[in-house]
Design a protein around this motif. Sequence first.
Motif, PDB file in Angstrom:
ATOM      1  N   MET A   1       0.875  -1.178   0.000  1.00 11.81           N
ATOM      2  CA  MET A   1       0.000   0.000   0.000  1.00 11.81           C
ATOM      3  C   MET A   1       0.913   1.228   0.000  1.00 11.81           C
ATOM      4  SD  MET A   1      -3.182  -1.213   0.268  1.00 11.81           S
ATOM      5  CE  MET A   1      -4.425  -0.529   1.364  1.00 11.81           C
ATOM      6  N   TRP A   2       1.242   1.724  -1.196  1.00  8.41           N
ATOM      7  CA  TRP A   2       2.202   2.817  -1.339  1.00  8.41           C
ATOM      8  C   TRP A   2       1.485   4.172  -1.271  1.00  8.41           C
ATOM      9  CZ3 TRP A   2       6.632   1.258  -5.293  1.00  8.41           C
ATOM     10  CH2 TRP A   2       7.354   0.183  -4.751  1.00  8.41           C
ATOM     11  N   ALA A   3       2.165   5.197  -1.731  1.00 12.06           N
ATOM     12  CA  ALA A   3       1.735   6.582  -1.490  1.00 12.06           C
ATOM     13  C   ALA A   3       0.281   6.863  -1.902  1.00 12.06           C
ATOM     14  CB  ALA A   3       2.661   7.518  -2.253  1.00 12.06           C
ATOM     15  N   PRO A   4      -0.543   7.332  -0.958  1.00 16.25           N
ATOM     16  CA  PRO A   4      -1.941   7.641  -1.275  1.00 16.25           C
ATOM     17  C   PRO A   4      -2.179   9.150  -1.440  1.00 16.25           C
ATOM     18  CG  PRO A   4      -1.707   7.519   1.086  1.00 16.25           C
ATOM     19  CD  PRO A   4      -0.297   7.401   0.498  1.00 16.25           C
TER      20      PRO A   4
ATOM     21  N   TYR B   1       7.002  16.832   3.257  1.00 13.00           N
ATOM     22  CA  TYR B   1       7.983  15.937   2.644  1.00 13.00           C
ATOM     23  C   TYR B   1       8.380  14.879   3.660  1.00 13.00           C
ATOM     24  CZ  TYR B   1      11.529  18.691   5.201  1.00 13.00           C
ATOM     25  OH  TYR B   1      12.282  19.298   6.181  1.00 13.00           O
ATOM     26  N   HIS B   2       9.327  14.058   3.353  1.00  9.60           N
ATOM     27  CA  HIS B   2       9.771  13.071   4.328  1.00  9.60           C
ATOM     28  C   HIS B   2      11.281  12.916   4.265  1.00  9.60           C
ATOM     29  CE1 HIS B   2       9.152   9.756   1.051  1.00  9.60           C
ATOM     30  NE2 HIS B   2      10.443   9.979   1.173  1.00  9.60           N
ATOM     31  N   ASP B   3      11.831  12.355   5.322  1.00 11.01           N
ATOM     32  CA  ASP B   3      13.215  11.868   5.255  1.00 11.01           C
ATOM     33  C   ASP B   3      13.363  10.689   6.210  1.00 11.01           C
ATOM     34  OD1 ASP B   3      13.745  12.746   7.846  1.00 11.01           O
ATOM     35  OD2 ASP B   3      15.158  14.313   7.249  1.00 11.01           O
TER      36      ASP B   3
ATOM     37  N   TRP C   1      16.637   7.110   0.255  1.00 10.67           N
ATOM     38  CA  TRP C   1      16.664   7.096  -1.221  1.00 10.67           C
ATOM     39  C   TRP C   1      15.511   7.911  -1.809  1.00 10.67           C
ATOM     40  CZ3 TRP C   1      14.465   6.111  -5.889  1.00 10.67           C
ATOM     41  CH2 TRP C   1      15.335   5.890  -6.959  1.00 10.67           C
ATOM     42  N   THR C   2      14.327   7.733  -1.240  1.00 11.59           N
ATOM     43  CA  THR C   2      13.150   8.345  -1.872  1.00 11.59           C
ATOM     44  C   THR C   2      12.953   9.784  -1.397  1.00 11.59           C
ATOM     45  OG1 THR C   2      11.577   7.727  -0.132  1.00 11.59           O
ATOM     46  CG2 THR C   2      11.997   6.093  -1.853  1.00 11.59           C
ATOM     47  N   SER C   3      12.297  10.556  -2.262  1.00 12.26           N
ATOM     48  CA  SER C   3      11.825  11.882  -1.870  1.00 12.26           C
ATOM     49  C   SER C   3      10.411  12.009  -2.420  1.00 12.26           C
ATOM     50  CB  SER C   3      12.743  12.962  -2.450  1.00 12.26           C
ATOM     51  OG  SER C   3      12.552  14.183  -1.770  1.00 12.26           O
ATOM     52  N   HIS C   4       9.494  12.463  -1.599  1.00  7.88           N
ATOM     53  CA  HIS C   4       8.075  12.504  -2.028  1.00  7.88           C
ATOM     54  C   HIS C   4       7.406  13.563  -1.162  1.00  7.88           C
ATOM     55  CE1 HIS C   4       4.518   9.980  -3.601  1.00  7.88           C
ATOM     56  NE2 HIS C   4       3.999  11.087  -3.063  1.00  7.88           N
ATOM     57  N   HIS C   5       6.539  14.332  -1.735  1.00  8.52           N
ATOM     58  CA  HIS C   5       6.098  15.572  -1.114  1.00  8.52           C
ATOM     59  C   HIS C   5       4.648  15.882  -1.463  1.00  8.52           C
ATOM     60  CE1 HIS C   5       6.329  16.311  -5.240  1.00  8.52           C
ATOM     61  NE2 HIS C   5       5.827  17.517  -5.081  1.00  8.52           N
TER      62      HIS C   5
ATOM     63  N   LEU D   1      12.047   3.414   6.234  1.00 12.05           N
ATOM     64  CA  LEU D   1      11.434   3.832   7.508  1.00 12.05           C
ATOM     65  C   LEU D   1      11.585   5.344   7.607  1.00 12.05           C
ATOM     66  CD1 LEU D   1      12.698   1.000   9.902  1.00 12.05           C
ATOM     67  CD2 LEU D   1      10.484   1.166   8.729  1.00 12.05           C
ATOM     68  N   ARG D   2      10.570   6.026   7.098  1.00 13.04           N
ATOM     69  CA  ARG D   2      10.666   7.472   6.884  1.00 13.04           C
ATOM     70  C   ARG D   2       9.737   8.236   7.826  1.00 13.04           C
ATOM     71  NH1 ARG D   2       9.245   6.263   0.736  1.00 13.04           N
ATOM     72  NH2 ARG D   2       7.869   4.875   1.897  1.00 13.04           N
ATOM     73  N   SER D   3       9.911   9.540   7.863  1.00  9.96           N
ATOM     74  CA  SER D   3       9.106  10.383   8.754  1.00  9.96           C
ATOM     75  C   SER D   3       8.675  11.638   8.007  1.00  9.96           C
ATOM     76  CB  SER D   3       9.936  10.806   9.959  1.00  9.96           C
ATOM     77  OG  SER D   3      10.375   9.657  10.652  1.00  9.96           O
TER      78      SER D   3
HETATM   79  O1  FUB Z   1       6.389   4.782  -0.343  1.00 12.01           O
HETATM   80  C1  FUB Z   1       6.605   3.895  -1.409  1.00 12.01           C
HETATM   81  C2  FUB Z   1       7.118   4.619  -2.588  1.00 12.01           C
HETATM   82  O2  FUB Z   1       8.328   5.289  -2.263  1.00 12.01           O
HETATM   83  C3  FUB Z   1       6.234   5.718  -3.086  1.00 12.01           C
HETATM   84  O3  FUB Z   1       5.108   5.275  -3.757  1.00 12.01           O
HETATM   85  C4  FUB Z   1       7.207   6.465  -3.892  1.00 12.01           C
HETATM   86  O4  FUB Z   1       6.792   7.727  -4.317  1.00 12.01           O
HETATM   87  C5  FUB Z   1       8.386   6.518  -2.953  1.00 12.01           C
HETATM   88  O5  FUB Z   1       8.264   7.561  -2.012  1.00 12.01           O
END
Ligand code: FUB
Length: 338
Positions: free
Chosen positions: A98-101, A303-305, A286-290, A315-317
């Motif tokens: 269940m990825w980014a919603p 955003y997260h890190d 690795w990932t960046s998403h906002h 394991l991001r916040s």
């Molecule tokens: O959280 C899982 C995946 O990592 C997201 O769908 C991507 O955008 C990346 O943040």
Amino acid sequence: MPEDSIEHIDFEELNKKAISQPLVTHLYTADPSAHVFEGKIYIYPSHDVEAGIPFDDLGSHFAMEDYHVFSMETPESAVVDHGLALHVNDVPWAEKQMWAPDAASKDGKYYLYFPAKKADGIFQIGVAVSDSPAGPFTPEAEPIQNSYSIDPAVFVDDDGAAYLYFGGLWGGQLQSYRNNTFDAAHQEPVGDEPALGPRIARLTQDMLSFAEEVREIVLTDENGKVLTAGDNDRRFFEASWVHKYQGKYYLSYSTGDTHYICYAIGESPYGPFTYAGRILEPVVGWTSHHSICEFNGQWYLFYHDSSLSRGVTHLRSIKVTPLLHDEKGHIQTIHPYR
Ligand code: FUB
């Protein structure tokens, strides 16, 4: 930020330099999609977990199973965890990841859009409905017809038309689609070939289906030349988000393997969008998403890190910081660690 540089990080020093601290510390959370609903900020993130799955380029270690919704009275106030909003076991068509919603509201109902893998290993995007922005959400029995890949983001225009943006490379499977058809033999384009663009479809009035055929969005440089696949610092990878500022459409996204959040500006929700710069320099992980959200006349970047987990990439916040548009409408680049 590349994994191999993490072992050299002094996290005590880094956290002192960080421009913001994790909003949530009792869970790992990522990919924050923020909206103002009913006068409050609601955040729809991924819920990161340690499932013990080995790392790979497909992101199998991102093995999330559910969503929690969070709210804040203001960007400075305490965060409320509204508990379990949706679990993969309650989604008839979904098996895992269940990825980014993202979420949207219409006529007093709330819609949660989420990607998940089916039993055949293919990602699709589903929708679940609630009477409250905090959930819990009841999923539709089937994924959205003709949806694919990951990272749904909804943008509702001033005229009420709602658009779903989506797509992500590598583990997100976007490289396997041409003309909306899956073929595992397709590879990500390379070098001077045009990069793949994010996808868009307008939603039906009931917010549950696509009202039209999925289109690919074109991203160009300032001279109108389509961004190429080899232009890793600027090409789209995943994490689409659209906000409107002074009548223009801003498409922001992650460049994936170069770890930037960039943006491009267009005159229509469908684009084309012209590359305009970087919003966020690389974060730890690795990932960046906002997401980008306006509250009381001020814009914010959510955003997260991976600083709380000391660099564990899955394991991001989630975090928040102010975002500034200058007088020309350009977004000031944010450096996450001063
Ligand atoms: O959280 C899982 C995946 O990592 C997201 O769908 C991507 O955008 C990346 O943040």
